[in-house]
Design a protein around this motif. Sequence first.
Motif, PDB file in Angstrom:
ATOM      1  N   LEU A 157      57.587  34.114  43.220  1.00  0.00           N
ATOM      2  CA  LEU A 157      58.104  33.095  42.308  1.00  0.00           C
ATOM      3  C   LEU A 157      57.641  33.316  40.872  1.00  0.00           C
ATOM      4  O   LEU A 157      57.926  32.496  40.005  1.00  0.00           O
ATOM      5  CB  LEU A 157      57.660  31.700  42.777  1.00  0.00           C
ATOM      6  N   SER A 158      56.927  34.396  40.616  1.00  0.00           N
ATOM      7  CA  SER A 158      56.360  34.636  39.287  1.00  0.00           C
ATOM      8  C   SER A 158      56.902  35.918  38.679  1.00  0.00           C
ATOM      9  O   SER A 158      57.376  36.807  39.384  1.00  0.00           O
ATOM     10  CB  SER A 158      54.835  34.738  39.378  1.00  0.00           C
ATOM     11  N   GLY A 159      56.780  36.005  37.355  1.00  0.00           N
ATOM     12  CA  GLY A 159      57.103  37.242  36.661  1.00  0.00           C
ATOM     13  C   GLY A 159      55.963  38.240  36.778  1.00  0.00           C
ATOM     14  O   GLY A 159      56.162  39.445  36.660  1.00  0.00           O
ATOM     15  N   SER A 160      54.754  37.748  37.032  1.00  0.00           N
ATOM     16  CA  SER A 160      53.599  38.622  37.227  1.00  0.00           C
ATOM     17  C   SER A 160      53.670  39.257  38.606  1.00  0.00           C
ATOM     18  O   SER A 160      54.172  38.658  39.559  1.00  0.00           O
ATOM     19  CB  SER A 160      52.295  37.814  37.123  1.00  0.00           C
ATOM     20  N   ALA A 161      53.155  40.473  38.693  1.00  0.00           N
ATOM     21  CA  ALA A 161      53.196  41.204  39.965  1.00  0.00           C
ATOM     22  C   ALA A 161      52.405  40.484  41.051  1.00  0.00           C
ATOM     23  O   ALA A 161      51.340  39.937  40.789  1.00  0.00           O
ATOM     24  CB  ALA A 161      52.644  42.612  39.772  1.00  0.00           C
ATOM     25  N   CYS A 162      52.939  40.488  42.259  1.00  0.00           N
ATOM     26  CA  CYS A 162      52.250  39.976  43.438  1.00  0.00           C
ATOM     27  C   CYS A 162      52.071  41.144  44.400  1.00  0.00           C
ATOM     28  O   CYS A 162      53.023  41.561  45.062  1.00  0.00           O
ATOM     29  CB  CYS A 162      53.051  38.860  44.105  1.00  0.00           C
ATOM     30  N   GLU A 163      50.868  41.672  44.447  1.00  0.00           N
ATOM     31  CA  GLU A 163      50.569  42.823  45.288  1.00  0.00           C
ATOM     32  C   GLU A 163      49.443  42.445  46.254  1.00  0.00           C
ATOM     33  O   GLU A 163      48.358  42.045  45.809  1.00  0.00           O
ATOM     34  CB  GLU A 163      50.138  44.003  44.417  1.00  0.00           C
ATOM     35  N   GLN A 164      49.710  42.562  47.544  1.00  0.00           N
ATOM     36  CA  GLN A 164      48.708  42.176  48.543  1.00  0.00           C
ATOM     37  C   GLN A 164      47.443  43.014  48.365  1.00  0.00           C
ATOM     38  O   GLN A 164      47.506  44.219  48.208  1.00  0.00           O
ATOM     39  CB  GLN A 164      49.242  42.326  49.959  1.00  0.00           C
ATOM     40  N   GLY A 165      46.311  42.336  48.386  1.00  0.00           N
ATOM     41  CA  GLY A 165      45.022  42.988  48.210  1.00  0.00           C
ATOM     42  C   GLY A 165      44.604  43.087  46.763  1.00  0.00           C
ATOM     43  O   GLY A 165      43.445  43.341  46.457  1.00  0.00           O
ATOM     44  N   TYR A 166      45.544  42.890  45.822  1.00  0.00           N
ATOM     45  CA  TYR A 166      45.237  42.954  44.401  1.00  0.00           C
ATOM     46  C   TYR A 166      45.375  41.574  43.759  1.00  0.00           C
ATOM     47  O   TYR A 166      44.446  41.075  43.155  1.00  0.00           O
ATOM     48  CB  TYR A 166      46.149  43.962  43.713  1.00  0.00           C
ATOM     49  N   SER A 167      46.539  40.956  43.897  1.00  0.00           N
ATOM     50  CA  SER A 167      46.755  39.645  43.290  1.00  0.00           C
ATOM     51  C   SER A 167      47.059  38.559  44.321  1.00  0.00           C
ATOM     52  O   SER A 167      47.254  37.404  43.966  1.00  0.00           O
ATOM     53  CB  SER A 167      47.873  39.710  42.250  1.00  0.00           C
ATOM     54  N   TRP A 168      47.086  38.909  45.584  1.00  0.00           N
ATOM     55  CA  TRP A 168      47.145  37.907  46.644  1.00  0.00           C
ATOM     56  C   TRP A 168      46.594  38.505  47.937  1.00  0.00           C
ATOM     57  O   TRP A 168      46.566  39.716  48.115  1.00  0.00           O
ATOM     58  CB  TRP A 168      48.558  37.346  46.854  1.00  0.00           C
ATOM     59  N   GLY A 169      46.136  37.615  48.810  1.00  0.00           N
ATOM     60  CA  GLY A 169      45.613  38.031  50.103  1.00  0.00           C
ATOM     61  C   GLY A 169      45.349  36.808  50.953  1.00  0.00           C
ATOM     62  O   GLY A 169      45.658  35.682  50.571  1.00  0.00           O
ATOM     63  N   TRP A 170      44.766  37.032  52.098  1.00  0.00           N
ATOM     64  CA  TRP A 170      44.512  35.914  53.001  1.00  0.00           C
ATOM     65  C   TRP A 170      43.338  36.250  53.912  1.00  0.00           C
ATOM     66  O   TRP A 170      42.957  37.402  54.067  1.00  0.00           O
ATOM     67  CB  TRP A 170      45.750  35.570  53.822  1.00  0.00           C
ATOM     68  N   ASN A 171      42.773  35.205  54.479  1.00  0.00           N
ATOM     69  CA  ASN A 171      41.784  35.329  55.544  1.00  0.00           C
ATOM     70  C   ASN A 171      42.051  34.186  56.506  1.00  0.00           C
ATOM     71  O   ASN A 171      43.032  33.468  56.355  1.00  0.00           O
ATOM     72  CB  ASN A 171      40.348  35.340  54.993  1.00  0.00           C
ATOM     73  N   ARG A 172      41.216  34.028  57.481  1.00  0.00           N
ATOM     74  CA  ARG A 172      41.460  32.997  58.489  1.00  0.00           C
ATOM     75  C   ARG A 172      41.573  31.597  57.891  1.00  0.00           C
ATOM     76  O   ARG A 172      42.258  30.736  58.415  1.00  0.00           O
ATOM     77  CB  ARG A 172      40.348  33.031  59.543  1.00  0.00           C
ATOM     78  N   ALA A 173      40.929  31.376  56.758  1.00  0.00           N
ATOM     79  CA  ALA A 173      40.895  30.044  56.161  1.00  0.00           C
ATOM     80  C   ALA A 173      42.083  29.749  55.245  1.00  0.00           C
ATOM     81  O   ALA A 173      42.266  28.609  54.853  1.00  0.00           O
ATOM     82  CB  ALA A 173      39.594  29.863  55.388  1.00  0.00           C
ATOM     83  N   GLY A 174      42.881  30.741  54.875  1.00  0.00           N
ATOM     84  CA  GLY A 174      44.018  30.459  54.020  1.00  0.00           C
ATOM     85  C   GLY A 174      44.458  31.630  53.170  1.00  0.00           C
ATOM     86  O   GLY A 174      44.139  32.784  53.446  1.00  0.00           O
ATOM     87  N   VAL A 175      45.208  31.313  52.099  1.00  0.00           N
ATOM     88  CA  VAL A 175      45.820  32.304  51.210  1.00  0.00           C
ATOM     89  C   VAL A 175      45.190  32.177  49.829  1.00  0.00           C
ATOM     90  O   VAL A 175      44.955  31.070  49.352  1.00  0.00           O
ATOM     91  CB  VAL A 175      47.351  32.056  51.103  1.00  0.00           C
ATOM     92  N   TRP A 176      44.941  33.318  49.161  1.00  0.00           N
ATOM     93  CA  TRP A 176      44.450  33.291  47.786  1.00  0.00           C
ATOM     94  C   TRP A 176      45.418  34.042  46.889  1.00  0.00           C
ATOM     95  O   TRP A 176      46.090  34.973  47.311  1.00  0.00           O
ATOM     96  CB  TRP A 176      43.041  33.866  47.666  1.00  0.00           C
ATOM     97  N   VAL A 177      45.499  33.584  45.635  1.00  0.00           N
ATOM     98  CA  VAL A 177      46.315  34.244  44.626  1.00  0.00           C
ATOM     99  C   VAL A 177      45.502  34.339  43.337  1.00  0.00           C
ATOM    100  O   VAL A 177      44.591  33.551  43.105  1.00  0.00           O
ATOM    101  CB  VAL A 177      47.642  33.488  44.359  1.00  0.00           C
ATOM    102  N   SER A 178      45.837  35.327  42.493  1.00  0.00           N
ATOM    103  CA  SER A 178      45.184  35.484  41.197  1.00  0.00           C
ATOM    104  C   SER A 178      46.094  36.278  40.280  1.00  0.00           C
ATOM    105  O   SER A 178      47.179  36.711  40.689  1.00  0.00           O
ATOM    106  CB  SER A 178      43.823  36.178  41.352  1.00  0.00           C
ATOM    107  N   LYS A 179      45.667  36.466  39.029  1.00  0.00           N
ATOM    108  CA  LYS A 179      46.375  37.307  38.049  1.00  0.00           C
ATOM    109  C   LYS A 179      47.821  36.872  37.823  1.00  0.00           C
ATOM    110  O   LYS A 179      48.698  37.685  37.574  1.00  0.00           O
ATOM    111  CB  LYS A 179      46.298  38.772  38.462  1.00  0.00           C
ATOM    112  N   GLY A 180      48.092  35.563  37.949  1.00  0.00           N
ATOM    113  CA  GLY A 180      49.425  35.029  37.677  1.00  0.00           C
ATOM    114  C   GLY A 180      50.414  35.089  38.826  1.00  0.00           C
ATOM    115  O   GLY A 180      51.566  34.701  38.663  1.00  0.00           O
ATOM    116  N   CYS A 181      49.999  35.573  39.986  1.00  0.00           N
ATOM    117  CA  CYS A 181      50.905  35.652  41.132  1.00  0.00           C
ATOM    118  C   CYS A 181      51.218  34.243  41.641  1.00  0.00           C
ATOM    119  O   CYS A 181      50.336  33.424  41.821  1.00  0.00           O
ATOM    120  CB  CYS A 181      50.272  36.485  42.243  1.00  0.00           C
ATOM    121  N   ARG A 182      52.495  33.977  41.853  1.00  0.00           N
ATOM    122  CA  ARG A 182      52.942  32.736  42.480  1.00  0.00           C
ATOM    123  C   ARG A 182      53.953  33.113  43.539  1.00  0.00           C
ATOM    124  O   ARG A 182      54.815  33.963  43.319  1.00  0.00           O
ATOM    125  CB  ARG A 182      53.598  31.802  41.457  1.00  0.00           C
TER     126      ARG A 182
END
Length: 191
Positions: A157-182
């Motif tokens: 949903l963002s213009g910023s890149a969403c790359e797993q392991g770089y700007s998004w990822g997950w673990n058993r507790a949920g999902v994380w995003v950074s660097k403008g990824c939506r």
Amino acid sequence: MFRIRTGWMGVLAGVAAGLVWTAAPVAHAQDRDVVRCGSDDGRFTRCQVPWRDAEMIRQESNSACTRGQTWGVDRGGLWVDRGCRGQFVEMGRGGGYRPPGGGSYPPPGYRPPDNGWRPGPDWDREIRLQCESNDRQYHFCQVDVGGRGDVRMVRQLSGSACEQGYSWGWNRAGVWVSKGCRGLFSVSRRW
């Protein structure tokens, strides 16, 4: 005079050797029960432990170590994420660790796993959620993925890149995003 010094030196050397010999097994036995586990470069890491549950006895990172968010225990073992590094022991053997800056530990509402507990019949299912990194900041969207669950991005949903392991990822507790990824994420919860 020379013999007396030699005698005392011999006695001191014998006492020192005896102390080292008797102290070494105790230190080794204590080290055997402590597991060091760390998230290198902020990546998700698993550490095998023989316990069903663990507690942190010493945080060794500047990154936050929060149970259920940056560390935890599941069927795959002890896990750490997002730079958390610490020393862990079997639950109940840690002697009352308190996190830096005060607060309570374990966190309010935490209950160790019940050996016979299983989730209800509707637990294994797909959940869709939107998780957004606003102002390019790190954000964690909490959802219990489960021990055998999986997460995938359905739509960026963002213009910023969403790359797993770089700007998004997950673990058993949920999902994380950074660097403008939506994005919109599909969480396949599996017990």
